[in-house]
Design an enzyme around this catalytic site. Sequence first.
Site, short mmCIF file in Angstrom:
data_model
loop_
_atom_site.label_atom_id
_atom_site.label_comp_id
_atom_site.label_asym_id
_atom_site.label_seq_id
_atom_site.Cartn_x
_atom_site.Cartn_y
_atom_site.Cartn_z
N THR A 157 -8.82 6.29 -1.84
CA THR A 157 -10.16 5.72 -2.00
C THR A 157 -11.21 6.80 -1.76
O THR A 157 -12.34 6.67 -2.25
CB THR A 157 -10.38 4.53 -1.04
OG1 THR A 157 -9.88 4.90 0.25
CG2 THR A 157 -9.67 3.29 -1.52
N LYS A 172 -8.96 13.29 4.65
CA LYS A 172 -8.02 12.17 4.60
C LYS A 172 -7.03 12.36 5.74
O LYS A 172 -7.03 13.42 6.37
CB LYS A 172 -7.27 12.16 3.28
CG LYS A 172 -6.70 13.52 2.87
CD LYS A 172 -6.03 13.51 1.51
CE LYS A 172 -6.99 13.60 0.36
NZ LYS A 172 -6.97 12.45 -0.54
N ARG A 173 -6.21 11.34 6.04
CA ARG A 173 -5.17 11.52 7.06
C ARG A 173 -4.33 12.73 6.72
O ARG A 173 -4.12 13.04 5.55
CB ARG A 173 -4.28 10.27 7.14
CG ARG A 173 -4.90 9.09 7.84
CD ARG A 173 -5.34 9.38 9.26
NE ARG A 173 -4.24 9.61 10.16
CZ ARG A 173 -3.68 8.70 10.95
NH1 ARG A 173 -4.13 7.47 10.95
NH2 ARG A 173 -2.68 9.01 11.74
N LYS A 205 -14.96 7.67 -3.52
CA LYS A 205 -16.20 7.90 -2.77
C LYS A 205 -16.87 9.20 -3.21
O LYS A 205 -18.08 9.26 -3.46
CB LYS A 205 -15.92 7.95 -1.26
CG LYS A 205 -15.54 6.60 -0.70
CD LYS A 205 -14.86 6.66 0.66
CE LYS A 205 -14.14 5.34 0.91
NZ LYS A 205 -13.22 5.38 2.04
N HIS A 246 0.80 -1.23 0.00
CA HIS A 246 0.00 0.00 0.00
C HIS A 246 0.83 1.27 0.00
O HIS A 246 0.27 2.36 0.17
CB HIS A 246 -0.93 0.05 1.22
CG HIS A 246 -1.95 -1.03 1.25
ND1 HIS A 246 -3.21 -0.89 0.73
CD2 HIS A 246 -1.89 -2.29 1.74
CE1 HIS A 246 -3.89 -2.02 0.92
NE2 HIS A 246 -3.10 -2.88 1.52
N LYS A 294 0.16 14.42 1.11
CA LYS A 294 -1.22 14.65 0.66
C LYS A 294 -1.50 16.14 0.44
O LYS A 294 -2.49 16.52 -0.16
CB LYS A 294 -2.22 14.07 1.67
CG LYS A 294 -2.12 12.54 1.80
CD LYS A 294 -3.08 12.00 2.84
CE LYS A 294 -2.93 10.52 3.12
NZ LYS A 294 -3.55 9.65 2.10
C1 26Q Z 1 3.33 0.80 10.60
C2 26Q Z 1 4.20 0.52 11.64
C3 26Q Z 1 3.86 0.78 12.96
C4 26Q Z 1 2.60 1.31 13.23
C5 26Q Z 1 1.72 1.57 12.20
C6 26Q Z 1 2.08 1.32 10.89
C7 26Q Z 1 1.14 1.62 9.78
C8 26Q Z 1 -0.22 1.62 10.00
C9 26Q Z 1 -1.11 1.92 8.97
C10 26Q Z 1 1.60 1.92 8.51
C11 26Q Z 1 0.71 2.23 7.49
C12 26Q Z 1 -0.65 2.24 7.71
C13 26Q Z 1 -1.66 2.59 6.70
C14 26Q Z 1 -1.41 2.82 5.44
C15 26Q Z 1 -2.47 3.21 4.50
O1 26Q Z 1 -3.60 3.44 4.90
N1 26Q Z 1 -2.18 3.29 3.20
C16 26Q Z 1 -3.19 3.69 2.23
O2 26Q Z 1 -3.83 2.52 1.76
C17 26Q Z 1 -4.93 2.82 0.92
C18 26Q Z 1 -5.61 1.54 0.55
O3 26Q Z 1 -4.85 0.83 -0.36
C19 26Q Z 1 -4.49 3.61 -0.30
O4 26Q Z 1 -5.63 4.01 -1.00
C20 26Q Z 1 -3.69 4.84 0.11
O5 26Q Z 1 -3.14 5.46 -1.04
C21 26Q Z 1 -2.57 4.44 1.07
O6 26Q Z 1 -1.89 5.59 1.54
#
Ligand code: 26Q
Length: 824
Positions: free
Chosen positions: A657, A549-550, A661, A358, A555
């Site tokens: 995503t 979004k986050r 939406k 991702h 972004k």
């Molecule tokens: C990693 C290590 C320690 C703690 C947390 C994490 C962690 C947690 C969540 C690292 C990444 C995430 C989330 C990533 C994420 O949401 N990526 C998004 O995924 C979407 C679905 O595929 C995409 O549409 C987005 O582009 C992408 O940023």
Amino acid sequence: MTDTSSVPELKKLIYNQLRLGLVRDPETATLRDWWISTSKAARTIIIERLIATQREHYRKNVKRVYYFSLEFLMGRLFSNSLHNVGIFSQIQQAIGEMGLSLDSLREEEYDMALGNGGLGRLAACFMDSLATMDFPAIGYGIYYQYGLFKQEFHNGYQAELPDDWMHLFGSPWEIKRPEYATEVQLYGRVENVFDEYGNCVQKWVNTKKVLGIPHDIPVPGFGTKTVNYLRLWASHADKSFDFEAFNRGEYDKAILEKNCSEILTKVLYPNDKTERGRELRFIQQYFFVSCSLQDILRRFLKNNDNWEHLPEKAAIQLNDTHPAIAIVELMRIFLDLYAMPWEQAWSIVTRVFAYTNHTLLPEGLEKWSVATFSAILPRHLQVIYEINSKLLEQVEKKWPHNTSKRCALSLIEEGREKMVRMAHLCVVGSHSVNGVAALHTQLLKQHLFSEFHALYPSKINNKTNGITPRRWLLACNPRLSVLITSKIGDSWIRNLSRLRALEDYIEDPEFQQDFMAAKLANKTFLASLIQQECGITVDPSALFDVQIKRLHEYKRQHLNLLHILALYRRLLQNPNLDIVSRVFVFAAKATPGYDMAKCIIKAINSVGSVINRDSRISGKLKVAFLPNYRVSLAQRIVPAADLSEQISTAGKEASGTGNMKMALNGALTIGTLDGANVEICEEVGEENIFLFGLKINEVAALLRKGYCPEEFYHADEELRAVIDWLGSGYFTPCDPPGTLNPLLESLIHQDPFLVLADFRSYSDCQQRVDATFRDKSLWARMAIFNTARVGKFSSDRAVGEYAREIWQLDPVPVLGAELNRCIP
Ligand code: 26Q
């Protein structure tokens, strides 16, 4: 047989739940009581179907997909469950006859916020599609006691509060299953011992033990009898926990140790680079993986006796690298517990696992130190070294004596501290590696995994993300849903491409009017929420310009902010300037440790509070930053968006995503050619989207030549003026001087995400947006085009592709699940 879904029967069910389940008197019951009773009434129907579904899957010994994810961002389940089970209107009537409203009950539910953002919500959308399409599927994850933090603004700054989502009441949807409790080992050491054939084998001994207790959340499909489930593990102290301490009379010590076990699943880690060192996150990952694999193997062994058949019965999809340790754990189980030869074990394992990537951001790539492995999972480290040595043999064969290839591909990153590269582990241990949008997958092949792509040319493939139309149109936008259904019928709910039929009505002025009337009603509703949450009055007829979004620099919420400042300044300098009135809507959480993201939040709130109070611009611009972004809030904002901001630096957003939406709900996109925007553009056509900014190759070229943000700053008078203005303290009169300095410094001197380079192109593009919005009929036609053309982005399409091309999974319709006879 009674029809449990008739209005009188549903009323009876609700009353029974209230009196017998909650022990409440209807006279004095609170809204929460009614919400719980109504949910539990719906649950009885869902559970009958769940049992029938699982019975059918077991009886047919079907292949299942297991979706492994540290995150499931389910949001609220109430309306979605009612829609999917097909009792929404009956419940609405039943509740109405009881003198209550569905809308008010709905507000009682806490969001199930067991995720950070896109990746977690994708998992939830996929669960909905899997059930709707009759695919046998189980989602495996963690039952966090605290989900993602709750956000408040204090003087414009983000404050984080605990999200105690179960509160005192628990969730009416969950089913605790202590009978499937599972033991997990941690720490300890590896001993070499001899088995009964004289072979030296490895034994993991002296471990600490924790129990995993499953909590199941049923996932009903729409318009089908299939009910799958999400199995979330909560940690619990093992029965045998420090018995000795008890016996020694050290009661308090024993209880403290018990707490240590239970702390394991207390909290979801926010997505944060500085969190990487957190040992607890590492243990969480192994804990849920170990529980889930034991659960899967137990289920397999009930119906099968030959491990060679496992890949025909189980496909495991890894949602990013977070559950990557599963590959090693399954190897360990085969090698150590079943004495399977390495080659056979590896062949089975690699046929079971598939991995979804991702992110392309280097800081997003997970690594864990060899030291952490050695302390917590010593046997797994040995297995990893073995996998690596076989990988390096392959590398040697393909690129003899090539040290740089060895270094690039190795599972171990050498350095001051040796690290295990979890993405490399996933790539070698899976038969499929997929990106989440066409562009992202292409970049995986060309850059991040280019050597692996050369080594395994058919492994990397694309599966463009999708969203579930049940939540992201049917449930969140009833007005538009009713309008669409009145024109083209309701087949779009399960087959989103059918929305194309709306193209027949694009030139129909009455349809245009109705379409935009639905939008206006949604905007009016959002306006009242903005009033309530932010105390800001906004005009529903203004252009609603939305970025939700986050919060992350890539972004580029700050690019949006610079444009707001430019508009504001233009208006101040020319009060008669004719611009379209806009409401800028933001919602975003920043990871607690991410100071720059928090500074951007403070900057947006500060600029907003000045603009919102400035009577000189007669309300032409408003800025509303809604606090506590979450799924249920997104469901209110998405239907009200006119303009969808998708403005990441090209090459940085894997997919996105939110873009899908908002387009589905008739918003026009302003965006860069990044992630899935590229494919949205292909679908709606360049004339129905506002594109701007550097393209990927241009970004690369600029960085190669040496990007110098100062040059852009000096070359563009307006850009320089708004940046200086932001840094002047004008917007933060009550804060210490230099409050926004980190943001300014970063923009002018580093600007890692090319905000300044894209500013002029963005601002010009926004002028095209302005001109288009004035032409009401043109805007309506473009909006309808967006809704009509984004059928591709249904998660049904995405899941169908995964099933066919990765999982080799067939649908299993569940017939005659009318087990309602059990209900009195
Ligand atoms: C990693 C290590 C320690 C703690 C947390 C994490 C962690 C947690 C969540 C690292 C990444 C995430 C989330 C990533 C994420 O949401 N990526 C998004 O995924 C979407 C679905 O595929 C995409 O549409 C987005 O582009 C992408 O940023």
